[in-house]
Design an enzyme around this catalytic site. Structure first.
Site, PDB file in Angstrom:
ATOM      1  N   ASP A 134       1.319  -1.272   0.132  1.00  0.00           N
ATOM      2  CA  ASP A 134       0.283   0.405   0.181  1.00  0.00           C
ATOM      3  C   ASP A 134       0.946   1.530   0.219  1.00  0.00           C
ATOM      4  OD1 ASP A 134      -2.097   1.527   0.622  1.00  0.00           O
ATOM      5  OD2 ASP A 134      -1.378   2.379   2.308  1.00  0.00           O
ATOM      6  N   GLU A 160       0.965  -0.417  -5.083  1.00  0.00           N
ATOM      7  CA  GLU A 160       0.268   0.910  -5.541  1.00  0.00           C
ATOM      8  C   GLU A 160       0.831   2.176  -5.204  1.00  0.00           C
ATOM      9  OE1 GLU A 160      -3.914   2.889  -3.511  1.00  0.00           O
ATOM     10  OE2 GLU A 160      -1.642   2.152  -2.635  1.00  0.00           O
TER      11      GLU A 160
END
Length: 642
Positions: free
Chosen positions: A310, A363
């Site tokens: 993330d 990401e």
């Protein structure tokens, strides 16, 4: 006293190269001097005193003091403790005598919120049944494999409404989720962070227990059972993982031993104002070792098939989310976080050395180069990168009234200018259906019928576009509402024909995608895609060919982004003979108006769009049609033309 830590362990821990630290630090059931108990070890170099406190000693800080080592590790053995015991580390700092009770950074289990203590747990007390999956998963995770990911938030996927709207447990969820994902045709699930976190109303990205699956849904063994059952149904499991930042909760990692141990001391380096969280000090050996170990831990002990990392952009840039004066340049005067870059490369190198058959997914929302390229060529070393540009451009285009789409044609075609610069996953993710953004269905313009037609068209284009696929739960049947952490998905919507039609369309797209190598084999090579016509902006139509390695693997897509049906529309195709209509998003069984090509069309030797043959077809309103040559060998007439 017998110790679980050798001098070599301490050396590796200080150097930051101990890739099995989770087998040494934390709480481990063992036997010392003929007595069963637990060996504890924690890194707290600035502590003056550390002791283990818990329900077994009535939280008495004087009952079980630990001893220190030269490496700043404190260790101690406590007899007669069984699995499930609740504990913390009572720390007295030598810096201003700061005193605090901390959860175990390496704790394998946690109390359920709002309680914050760790729990002793034996992770070996589970027998895996997924040997077949583990032996063959390299092919399932390969760059040339079909990968279609169902993104899931476990707390809100499905609830037991008749029992006070409670969560499903891991074991209750396992067969339901496995059957559902299997029947829908997805190849993998991606679980939003299951690592322990304090707030129910969050996605789970503020982690307080990096080595503990959240206790909300059961025990570590229960979570193993969920992954095991998914594997037995042929479904891979990706875990969202958060190495960028962590919350400021007192029991967590922040200000751990009275010093900024895991984070930078200077808030310009150590705090992320957007999220009010601490940023890891990636340049510190022990911190880097903690994070690398955590990644390896989930792949090792829980058989995870990959990690989706993330907020990588927030790690790469020192000024991410910060105004002028809120950040410190690197030693060269730039905004790149050199320590974080080195950490990411080190992370991926260690992961692939230990588990070469897993996937690491970034990401990353900027144009940072070579995110999914090997570290030895200067890349960050990830397997895949989320294509955030594609997501934003396509959703912006699809939200336009079709009357104006002709002025935005580049938004639907631009992604092909860079589609092969990285190994991309096309995400329609959780981020797009929260905080007032509305569901994907609500983003679509027009009346109810047009909204559903647009949504089917969006999914059809996504599955035709190069790149692996990801869809957030609820979008597979066109849920009206955006995500709600207090409830489950709107499963009753499937009783409605239009919603059921979207679900059927998604299942058929997944089925075709997995069955045709042309749709996945060359996802990351320019030879896997060829425009037929990307310039018919006046009618908002695009058409293209997807190609596999074998000459006969060719599939043609034609998309109509207006509500006007296009009859007698001619597109070029790479071969003669009959071309079967494999899929049509306007078919009545999907909720469409039934306009199409009666199962196919005959190619005429009329060259157009740089192709030697052409089809005269109907492209339905707000629809997509997909063709394949019946005599697949004849589809090779234009091989080599690009």
């Amino acid at each position: 006293m017998q110790t679980g830590l050798t001098e070599f362990d301490l050396y590796l821990l200080a150097e930051g190269t101990h890739n099995r630290a989770y087998e040494k630090l934390g709480a481990h059931l063992t036997e010392v001097g003929g007595k069963q108990g637990v060996q504890f070890a924690v890194w707290a170099p600035n502590a003056e005193q550390v002791s283990v406190v818990g329900d077994f000693n009535r939280w008495d800080a004087a009952a079980h003091p630990m001893r220190s080592t030269p490496a700043g590790i404190w260790e101690g053995f406590v007899p007669d403790i069984a699995p499930g015991a609740v504990y913390k580390y009572h720390i007295v700092s030598r810096l201003k005598k700061y005193t605090v009770d901390k959860a175990d950074p390496y704790g394998f289990a946690s109390e359920i919120r709002p309680q914050t203590a760790s729990r002793v747990w034996d992770l070996s007390d589970y027998t895996w049944q997924d040997a077949d999956w583990m032996a063959n998963r390299k092919a399932r995770n390969a760059l040339d494999a079909p990968i279609s990911i169902y993104e899931v938030h476990l707390g809100s996927w499905r609830r037991v409404t008749e029992e006070n709207n409670r969560w499903l447990t891991y074991r209750e969820m396992a067969p339901l989720l496995a059957d559902y994902v299997h029947d829908a045709g997805f190849t993998h699930v991606e679980l939003l962070p299951i690592m322990e976190h304090p707030f129910d109303g969050s996605w789970g990205y503020e982690v307080t227990g990096y080595f503990a699956p959240t206790s909300r849904f059961g025990t570590p063994a229960d979570f193993m059972y969920l992954i095991d059952l998914l594997h037995q149904r042929g479904i891979g499991v990706i875990l969202d993982w958060v190495p960028a930042h962590f919350p400021k909760d007192e029991a967590g990692l922040g200000f751990f031993d009275g010093s900024h141990l895991y984070e930078h001391e200077d808030p310009r380096q150590g705090e992320q104002p957007d999220w009010n969280t601490f940023i890891f000090n990636f340049g510190r050996n022990e911190v880097q070792n903690f994070l690398v170990n955590n990644a390896l831990f989930w792949l090792d002990k829980y058989h995870a098939d990959g990690l989706r990392v993330d907020a990588v952009a927030s790690m790469l840039y020192l000024d991410y989310g910060k105004r002028e004066g809120e950040w410190i340049p690197n030693r060269y005067g730039g905004k790149e976080n050199i320590e974080a870059i080195n950490f990411l490369r080190t992370l991926n190198e260690h992961v692939y050395a230990a588990f070469p058959d897993v996937m690491m997914i970034a990401e990353e929302s900027t144009n940072w180069p070579q995110v999914s390229r090997p570290t030895y060529t200067g890349g960050l070393g990830f397997t895949f990168k989320w294509n955030m540009g594609w997501m934003h451009d396509v959703l912006d285009y699809m939200s336009q009234n079709p009357v104006y789409r002709s002025y935005h044609q580049s938004e639907i075609t631009f992604s092909l200018a860079y589609a092969f610069s990285e190994n991309y996953i096309l995400p329609l993710s959780h981020d797009e259906v929260v905080y007032g953004k509305g569901s994907l269905l609500r983003k679509m313009p027009g009346d109810e019928w047009q909204k559903f037609a647009n949504l089917r068209l969006l999914y059809g284009f996504m599955f035709g576009h190069p790149g692996k696929k990801l869809l957030f739960m609820g979008d597979e049947f066109g849920q009206w509402s955006e995500w709600n952490h207090d409830g489950s998905l709107e499963w009753n919507a499937l009783k409605d024909f239009l919603h059921a039609g979207v679900a059927r369309w998604l299942r058929d797209l997944n089925t075709l995608y997995r069955a045709r190598p042309s749709l996945y084999e060359l996802d990351f090579e320019s030879g896997g895609f060829q425009w037929i016509d990307a310039k018919d902006w006046e009618r908002s139509i695009i058409s293209f060919v997807r190609r596999g390695r074998e000459p006969h693997d060719r599939i043609v897509f034609a998309c109509n982004f207006t509500p006007v049906p296009r009859h007698n529309y001619r597109i070029g195709v790479p071969g003669g003979g009959k071309w079967r209509e494999l899929l049509n998003s306007d078919a009545p069984m999907y909720g469409g108006s039934g306009q199409g090509n009666f199962g196919g069309a005959e190619a005429a030797p009329l060259p157009i769009h740089g192709q030697p043959y052409s089809l005269n077809i109907t492209i339905p309103p707000l629809g997509i049609v997909v063709f394949e040559a019946e005599d697949r060998d004849s589809a090779d007439a234009s091989k080599g033309s690009k």
